[in-house]
Design a protein around this motif. Structure first.
Motif, PDB file in Angstrom:
ATOM      1  N   TRP A  15      12.178   9.509 -14.401  1.00 59.38           N
ATOM      2  CA  TRP A  15      13.045   8.977 -13.366  1.00 59.38           C
ATOM      3  C   TRP A  15      12.386   9.194 -12.019  1.00 59.38           C
ATOM      4  CZ3 TRP A  15      15.535  11.297  -9.191  1.00 59.38           C
ATOM      5  CH2 TRP A  15      16.564  10.557  -8.599  1.00 59.38           C
ATOM      6  N   LEU A  16      12.412   8.182 -11.178  1.00 57.42           N
ATOM      7  CA  LEU A  16      11.799   8.251  -9.862  1.00 57.42           C
ATOM      8  C   LEU A  16      12.665   7.456  -8.895  1.00 57.42           C
ATOM      9  CD1 LEU A  16       9.268   8.932  -8.087  1.00 57.42           C
ATOM     10  CD2 LEU A  16       8.286   6.792  -8.923  1.00 57.42           C
ATOM     11  N   SER A  17      12.992   8.061  -7.768  1.00 53.74           N
ATOM     12  CA  SER A  17      13.737   7.364  -6.724  1.00 53.74           C
ATOM     13  C   SER A  17      12.913   7.432  -5.448  1.00 53.74           C
ATOM     14  CB  SER A  17      15.110   8.007  -6.509  1.00 53.74           C
ATOM     15  OG  SER A  17      15.852   7.276  -5.551  1.00 53.74           O
ATOM     16  N   LEU A  18      12.640   6.259  -4.875  1.00 49.22           N
ATOM     17  CA  LEU A  18      11.802   6.181  -3.679  1.00 49.22           C
ATOM     18  C   LEU A  18      12.551   5.473  -2.564  1.00 49.22           C
ATOM     19  CD1 LEU A  18       8.481   4.998  -5.358  1.00 49.22           C
ATOM     20  CD2 LEU A  18       8.957   7.280  -4.454  1.00 49.22           C
ATOM     21  N   PRO A  19      12.264   5.842  -1.317  1.00 49.38           N
ATOM     22  CA  PRO A  19      12.831   5.073  -0.206  1.00 49.38           C
ATOM     23  C   PRO A  19      12.367   3.625  -0.304  1.00 49.38           C
ATOM     24  CG  PRO A  19      11.792   7.096   0.601  1.00 49.38           C
ATOM     25  CD  PRO A  19      11.433   6.959  -0.856  1.00 49.38           C
ATOM     26  N   LEU A  64       4.123   5.423  -5.847  1.00 51.03           N
ATOM     27  CA  LEU A  64       4.604   4.786  -7.077  1.00 51.03           C
ATOM     28  C   LEU A  64       3.463   4.597  -8.067  1.00 51.03           C
ATOM     29  CD1 LEU A  64       6.738   3.301  -8.779  1.00 51.03           C
ATOM     30  CD2 LEU A  64       6.123   1.216  -7.512  1.00 51.03           C
ATOM     31  N   ARG A  65       2.337   4.066  -7.605  1.00 52.35           N
ATOM     32  CA  ARG A  65       1.192   3.848  -8.496  1.00 52.35           C
ATOM     33  C   ARG A  65       0.669   5.169  -9.056  1.00 52.35           C
ATOM     34  NH1 ARG A  65      -1.979  -0.827  -9.226  1.00 52.35           N
ATOM     35  NH2 ARG A  65      -0.965  -2.609  -8.299  1.00 52.35           N
ATOM     36  N   ASP A  66       0.631   6.220  -8.240  1.00 55.00           N
ATOM     37  CA  ASP A  66       0.206   7.535  -8.732  1.00 55.00           C
ATOM     38  C   ASP A  66       1.126   8.025  -9.851  1.00 55.00           C
ATOM     39  OD1 ASP A  66      -1.901   7.604  -6.950  1.00 55.00           O
ATOM     40  OD2 ASP A  66      -0.909   8.981  -5.538  1.00 55.00           O
ATOM     41  N   CYS A  67       2.426   7.866  -9.649  1.00 54.61           N
ATOM     42  CA  CYS A  67       3.394   8.304 -10.664  1.00 54.61           C
ATOM     43  C   CYS A  67       3.262   7.489 -11.948  1.00 54.61           C
ATOM     44  CB  CYS A  67       4.817   8.207 -10.127  1.00 54.61           C
ATOM     45  SG  CYS A  67       5.204   9.422  -8.857  1.00 54.61           S
ATOM     46  N   LEU A 124       0.525  -2.261 -16.451  1.00 55.54           N
ATOM     47  CA  LEU A 124       1.768  -1.541 -16.164  1.00 55.54           C
ATOM     48  C   LEU A 124       1.913  -1.307 -14.666  1.00 55.54           C
ATOM     49  CD1 LEU A 124       4.275   0.067 -17.052  1.00 55.54           C
ATOM     50  CD2 LEU A 124       2.752   2.032 -17.418  1.00 55.54           C
ATOM     51  N   GLU A 125       0.847  -0.826 -14.041  1.00 46.66           N
ATOM     52  CA  GLU A 125       0.891  -0.559 -12.597  1.00 46.66           C
ATOM     53  C   GLU A 125       1.170  -1.842 -11.809  1.00 46.66           C
ATOM     54  OE1 GLU A 125      -2.079   3.293 -12.324  1.00 46.66           O
ATOM     55  OE2 GLU A 125      -2.921   1.305 -11.995  1.00 46.66           O
ATOM     56  N   LEU A 126       0.512  -2.936 -12.172  1.00 46.75           N
ATOM     57  CA  LEU A 126       0.699  -4.211 -11.466  1.00 46.75           C
ATOM     58  C   LEU A 126       2.136  -4.707 -11.580  1.00 46.75           C
ATOM     59  CD1 LEU A 126      -0.349  -6.771  -9.979  1.00 46.75           C
ATOM     60  CD2 LEU A 126      -0.869  -7.694 -12.250  1.00 46.75           C
ATOM     61  N   THR A 127       2.680  -4.701 -12.769  1.00 42.03           N
ATOM     62  CA  THR A 127       4.022  -5.256 -12.964  1.00 42.03           C
ATOM     63  C   THR A 127       5.094  -4.398 -12.307  1.00 42.03           C
ATOM     64  OG1 THR A 127       4.093  -4.237 -15.167  1.00 42.03           O
ATOM     65  CG2 THR A 127       3.449  -6.555 -15.050  1.00 42.03           C
ATOM     66  N   VAL A 128       4.970  -3.080 -12.396  1.00 47.15           N
ATOM     67  CA  VAL A 128       5.946  -2.211 -11.725  1.00 47.15           C
ATOM     68  C   VAL A 128       5.794  -2.338 -10.209  1.00 47.15           C
ATOM     69  CG1 VAL A 128       6.726   0.162 -11.412  1.00 47.15           C
ATOM     70  CG2 VAL A 128       6.157  -0.658 -13.698  1.00 47.15           C
ATOM     71  N   HIS A 129       4.560  -2.433  -9.726  1.00 47.31           N
ATOM     72  CA  HIS A 129       4.288  -2.655  -8.311  1.00 47.31           C
ATOM     73  C   HIS A 129       5.017  -3.902  -7.818  1.00 47.31           C
ATOM     74  CE1 HIS A 129       1.350  -3.175  -4.809  1.00 47.31           C
ATOM     75  NE2 HIS A 129       1.879  -4.380  -4.935  1.00 47.31           N
ATOM     76  N   ALA A 158       7.539  -5.572  -9.176  1.00 49.22           N
ATOM     77  CA  ALA A 158       8.999  -5.442  -9.257  1.00 49.22           C
ATOM     78  C   ALA A 158       9.527  -4.551  -8.131  1.00 49.22           C
ATOM     79  CB  ALA A 158       9.405  -4.887 -10.621  1.00 49.22           C
ATOM     80  N   PHE A 159       8.771  -3.504  -7.777  1.00 51.13           N
ATOM     81  CA  PHE A 159       9.157  -2.634  -6.667  1.00 51.13           C
ATOM     82  C   PHE A 159       9.143  -3.407  -5.345  1.00 51.13           C
ATOM     83  CE2 PHE A 159       8.118   0.347  -3.230  1.00 51.13           C
ATOM     84  CZ  PHE A 159       9.128   1.290  -3.374  1.00 51.13           C
TER      85      PHE A 159
END
Length: 140
Positions: free
Chosen positions: A5-9, A18-21, A39-44, A46-47
């Motif tokens: 679980w990760l919550s970011l401003p 985010l990419r580090d996590c 994975l990093e690209l798609t989450v990036h 979406a973020f």
């Protein structure tokens, strides 16, 4: 099963964290060097959509990312949920437009195109107080 679980401003400046996590989680789960950048690209992407379109660049809001990794009947899976505080958008129209060539060449819409290209499945859920983009992968 593993849960993260990760919550970011809601700030684009949070992308390196985010990419580090995501990279650390991929290493913990033992994902390949080929899968991790996808994975990093798609989450990036979406973020970025959550920050720009969901939260309208309002840093008072947050973007919450949850990851569930495991296997079902010997088949690995990874589900990533990206939640913003926005009103959401029309899922059917978004899903239809992400694969059209007009969307890919327009000034926006490339993020969802990339997401759709690299994930096993993709859906958008309306939630109380926000919108959730759900990405499902078969990691390798």
């Amino acid at each position: 099963m593993s849960y993260y679980w990760l919550s970011l401003p809601s700030m684009i400046e949070e992308l390196p964290r985010l990419r580090d996590c995501i990279g650390a989680i991929a290493r913990i789960e033992g994902y390949s060097d080929a899968f991790t950048p996808e994975l990093e690209l798609t989450v990036h992407e979406a973020f970025v959509n959550a920050v720009r379109h969901g939260n309208h660049d309002n840093s008072a809001f947050s973007v919450t990312i949850t990851l569930e990794a495991g296997d079902v009947d010997g088949e690995q899976f990874l589900e990533v949920r990206i939640r913003d505080c926005g009103e959401g958008f029309e899922p059917v129209r978004a899903m239809t437009s992400i694969c059209s060539s007009r969307t890919v060449q327009s000034s926006g819409g490339r993020g969802l195109y990339f997401v759709n290209r690299f994930v096993e499945s993709f859906r958008i859920e309306q939630a109380l107080g926000g919108c959730v983009v759900v990405l499902r992968y078969i990691p390798y």
